[in-house]
Design a protein around this motif. Structure first.
Motif, PDB file in Angstrom:
ATOM      1  N   LEU A 102       0.536  -1.300  -0.009  1.00 51.57           N
ATOM      2  CA  LEU A 102      -0.354   0.144  -0.024  1.00 51.57           C
ATOM      3  C   LEU A 102       0.837   1.714   0.034  1.00 51.57           C
ATOM      4  O   LEU A 102       0.557   2.157  -0.803  1.00 51.57           O
ATOM      5  CB  LEU A 102      -1.025   0.201   1.378  1.00 51.57           C
ATOM      6  N   ALA A 103       1.727   1.208   0.766  1.00 56.60           N
ATOM      7  CA  ALA A 103       2.718   2.284   0.847  1.00 56.60           C
ATOM      8  C   ALA A 103       3.528   2.431  -0.878  1.00 56.60           C
ATOM      9  O   ALA A 103       3.586   3.429  -1.349  1.00 56.60           O
ATOM     10  CB  ALA A 103       3.826   1.923   1.762  1.00 56.60           C
ATOM     11  N   GLU A 104       3.338   1.230  -0.855  1.00 55.81           N
ATOM     12  CA  GLU A 104       4.416   1.830  -2.030  1.00 55.81           C
ATOM     13  C   GLU A 104       3.336   2.357  -3.481  1.00 55.81           C
ATOM     14  O   GLU A 104       3.836   3.482  -4.227  1.00 55.81           O
ATOM     15  CB  GLU A 104       4.825   0.214  -3.014  1.00 55.81           C
ATOM     16  N   LEU A 105       2.177   1.628  -2.955  1.00 55.65           N
ATOM     17  CA  LEU A 105       1.070   1.990  -4.284  1.00 55.65           C
ATOM     18  C   LEU A 105       0.290   3.471  -4.111  1.00 55.65           C
ATOM     19  O   LEU A 105       0.891   4.401  -4.691  1.00 55.65           O
ATOM     20  CB  LEU A 105      -0.182   1.402  -4.002  1.00 55.65           C
ATOM     21  N   VAL A 106       0.471   3.651  -3.051  1.00 55.71           N
ATOM     22  CA  VAL A 106       0.198   5.334  -2.799  1.00 55.71           C
ATOM     23  C   VAL A 106       1.468   6.526  -3.355  1.00 55.71           C
ATOM     24  O   VAL A 106       1.586   7.258  -4.179  1.00 55.71           O
ATOM     25  CB  VAL A 106       0.726   5.664  -1.289  1.00 55.71           C
ATOM     26  N   ALA A 128      -5.286   8.182  -4.922  1.00 53.87           N
ATOM     27  CA  ALA A 128      -4.014   6.730  -4.434  1.00 53.87           C
ATOM     28  C   ALA A 128      -5.882   5.678  -3.970  1.00 53.87           C
ATOM     29  O   ALA A 128      -4.980   4.751  -4.373  1.00 53.87           O
ATOM     30  CB  ALA A 128      -4.225   7.233  -3.067  1.00 53.87           C
ATOM     31  N   GLN A 129      -6.542   6.515  -3.851  1.00 56.67           N
ATOM     32  CA  GLN A 129      -7.931   5.940  -3.802  1.00 56.67           C
ATOM     33  C   GLN A 129      -8.669   4.678  -5.127  1.00 56.67           C
ATOM     34  O   GLN A 129      -8.891   3.148  -5.341  1.00 56.67           O
ATOM     35  CB  GLN A 129      -9.399   5.799  -3.728  1.00 56.67           C
ATOM     36  N   VAL A 141      -6.354   3.287   3.317  1.00 59.69           N
ATOM     37  CA  VAL A 141      -5.139   4.596   2.190  1.00 59.69           C
ATOM     38  C   VAL A 141      -5.008   6.095   2.656  1.00 59.69           C
ATOM     39  O   VAL A 141      -4.088   6.665   2.520  1.00 59.69           O
ATOM     40  CB  VAL A 141      -6.019   4.787   1.079  1.00 59.69           C
ATOM     41  N   ALA A 142      -6.139   6.585   3.719  1.00 55.98           N
ATOM     42  CA  ALA A 142      -6.187   7.812   3.610  1.00 55.98           C
ATOM     43  C   ALA A 142      -5.710   8.207   5.006  1.00 55.98           C
ATOM     44  O   ALA A 142      -4.062   9.002   5.003  1.00 55.98           O
ATOM     45  CB  ALA A 142      -7.554   8.293   4.477  1.00 55.98           C
ATOM     46  N   ALA A 143      -4.742   6.449   5.435  1.00 56.41           N
ATOM     47  CA  ALA A 143      -3.659   7.349   6.784  1.00 56.41           C
ATOM     48  C   ALA A 143      -2.381   7.412   6.383  1.00 56.41           C
ATOM     49  O   ALA A 143      -2.039   8.234   6.401  1.00 56.41           O
ATOM     50  CB  ALA A 143      -3.922   6.230   7.659  1.00 56.41           C
ATOM     51  N   LEU A 149       1.869  12.363   2.637  1.00 57.46           N
ATOM     52  CA  LEU A 149       2.121  14.536   2.575  1.00 57.46           C
ATOM     53  C   LEU A 149       2.776  15.016   3.504  1.00 57.46           C
ATOM     54  O   LEU A 149       2.773  15.484   3.405  1.00 57.46           O
ATOM     55  CB  LEU A 149       1.105  14.814   1.951  1.00 57.46           C
ATOM     56  N   GLY A 150       2.274  14.295   4.810  1.00 57.85           N
ATOM     57  CA  GLY A 150       2.943  15.045   6.396  1.00 57.85           C
ATOM     58  C   GLY A 150       4.866  15.580   6.171  1.00 57.85           C
ATOM     59  O   GLY A 150       5.164  15.577   6.418  1.00 57.85           O
TER      60      GLY A 150
END
Length: 152
Positions: A102-106, A128-129, A141-143, A149-150
């Motif tokens: 998920l981290a890689e995809l985002v 991302a969704q 996904v939001a997290a 982004l943070g």
């Protein structure tokens, strides 16, 4: 092969003949939720497989949340029933992405869209969704988008 809804109906009939009460009742509930979604709006329509998947994902999430609530309330039997129903629904859902995947995809989606600031959260979430396409819950996904982004 027919649609996902056809598969659910066939599997429910098979479970009914096999006297598999858990699978029968879970699939019956899922088909009822799909039926409700089909008549929502101005006129009845058949849902696409992706829309059926969205309904199943929502139902599976309800089961997980209910299992947690029952577990927290000390009602282990009901919690176990909700977990079992969730497992039946999971058979029809795409395999969920691992945290690293998920981290890689985002990261790829954010880089492709040029998103680098926290103020771009809304558009970044859409991208991302779409990239996750039902393989990860919206909250996860939001997290991950928020985390990346943070950091940027």
């Amino acid at each position: 092969m027919g649609t996902l809804k056809d598969l659910l109906t066939t599997d429910m009939r098979t479970a009914l003949k096999a006297r598999d009460e858990l699978t029968t009742s879970t699939l019956r509930m899922a088909l009822a939720a799909i039926g409700t979604a089909e008549v929502a709006g101005k006129e009845k329509r058949d849902l696409s497989d992706s829309e059926v998947l969205a309904v199943l994902t929502k139902e599976a999430k309800k089961r997980r949340e209910a299992a947690t609530a029952f577990g927290d309330a000390g009602r282990a039997e009901q919690a176990e029933r909700e977990r079992a129903e969730g497992e039946v629904l999971d058979r029809y859902l795409p395999k969920q992405l691992a945290d690293e995947e998920l981290a890689e995809l985002v990261a790829e989606a954010l880089a492709a869209g040029g998103f680098t600031e926290r103020g771009q959260m809304g558009p970044a979430m859409k991208v991302a969704q779409a990239a996750a396409a039902g393989r990860a819950e919206g909250g996860r996904v939001a997290a991950e988008v928020r985390r990346q982004l943070g950091a940027g």
